[in-house]
Design a protein around this motif. Structure first.
Motif, PDB file in Angstrom:
ATOM      1  N   THR A 142       5.447   0.165  -3.896  1.00  0.00           N
ATOM      2  CA  THR A 142       4.265  -0.138  -4.704  1.00  0.00           C
ATOM      3  C   THR A 142       3.821   1.074  -5.519  1.00  0.00           C
ATOM      4  OG1 THR A 142       2.832   0.229  -2.788  1.00  0.00           O
ATOM      5  CG2 THR A 142       3.442  -2.048  -3.272  1.00  0.00           C
ATOM      6  N   THR A 145       7.226   0.049   1.867  1.00  0.00           N
ATOM      7  CA  THR A 145       6.247  -0.739   1.128  1.00  0.00           C
ATOM      8  C   THR A 145       5.388   0.158   0.246  1.00  0.00           C
ATOM      9  OG1 THR A 145       6.189  -2.417   2.854  1.00  0.00           O
ATOM     10  CG2 THR A 145       4.308  -2.344   1.355  1.00  0.00           C
ATOM     11  N   ASN A 146       4.914   1.249   0.814  1.00  0.00           N
ATOM     12  CA  ASN A 146       4.081   2.157   0.033  1.00  0.00           C
ATOM     13  C   ASN A 146       4.866   2.866  -1.065  1.00  0.00           C
ATOM     14  OD1 ASN A 146       1.137   2.405   1.023  1.00  0.00           O
ATOM     15  ND2 ASN A 146       2.363   2.125   2.868  1.00  0.00           N
ATOM     16  N   PRO A 195       0.919  -3.835  -9.089  1.00  0.00           N
ATOM     17  CA  PRO A 195       0.363  -2.574  -8.590  1.00  0.00           C
ATOM     18  C   PRO A 195      -0.165  -1.653  -9.686  1.00  0.00           C
ATOM     19  CG  PRO A 195       2.424  -3.057  -7.483  1.00  0.00           C
ATOM     20  CD  PRO A 195       2.268  -4.069  -8.588  1.00  0.00           C
ATOM     21  N   TRP A 248       0.665 -10.536  -2.145  1.00  0.00           N
ATOM     22  CA  TRP A 248       1.458  -9.788  -3.124  1.00  0.00           C
ATOM     23  C   TRP A 248       1.295 -10.304  -4.555  1.00  0.00           C
ATOM     24  CZ3 TRP A 248       4.431  -5.470  -2.097  1.00  0.00           C
ATOM     25  CH2 TRP A 248       4.545  -5.124  -0.755  1.00  0.00           C
TER      26      TRP A 248
END
Length: 187
Positions: free
Chosen positions: A60, A56-57, A168, A164
């Motif tokens: 993004t 996930t990190n 980002p 979400w």
């Protein structure tokens, strides 16, 4: 603990592996005393938890960098449209994401759609955006009806997971309060 995890993610962004992240995660959890988290106590559960956090990190972070690339003024002069690309590598594709990709959804880079629909659009989303000169014949050139309706269940538009509905890139790179240009607020 969050600061320790942020540092572990930054280390990963600079080329660290998921195994290094897992060691840093374990150290942060032990240092903070965090217990009773989903996955704790089993190798499979801990592997799942760290994989989700890591992926996930990384996704993004990649998206924030991609946003910055796609908004380069020189690129926008020659490729002012963005096309939604669905990743066919996903085992359980989200119907909306697949539809956006299959339709060749191509919109101007400054269309409001991108503020909430710039991928990733949820947990495990591997979709992306491609800069193009213009829509191809047959491409969808308008977002689907209801794209900007916020659903009560998710507090997000259709096809976007809860939490979400943001891009980002603009969250990381923004104009300085004094108007002096772009600032990376996370460095």
């Amino acid at each position: 603990m969050l600061n320790d995890l942020r540092l572990a993610v930054e280390k990963s962004n600079k080329g660290g592996s998921i195994n290094e992240f897992r060691k840093d995660f374990a150290a942060a959890v032990q240092k903070s005393g965090w217990t009773s988290w989903t996955g704790q106590g089993s190798a499979a559960g801990e592997a799942w938890r760290t994989r989700v956090i890591y992926q996930t990190n990384m996704a993004t972070s990649y998206a924030a960098g991609r946003w910055k690339q796609l908004n380069d003024p020189e690129l926008l002069m020659v490729r002012p449209f963005w096309r939604y690309i669905h990743s066919d590598s996903v085992l359980s594709p989200r119907p909306q994401h697949k539809a956006w990709g299959d339709s060749g959804l191509t919109l101007p880079a400054d269309h409001p759609f991108w503020a909430t629909h710039f991928p990733p659009n949820g947990w495990g989303c591997h979709c992306s955006v491609q800069a193009v000169r213009a829509p191809k014949t047959g491409d969808a050139t308008a977002p689907p009806e209801g794209w900007d309706t916020v659903l009560d269940k998710t507090d997000a538009p259709p096809g976007i997971d809860k939490g979400w509905a943001y891009a980002p890139g603009p969250c990381r790179y923004a104009t300085a309060p004094d108007g002096a240009g772009q600032v990376d607020y996370l460095s």
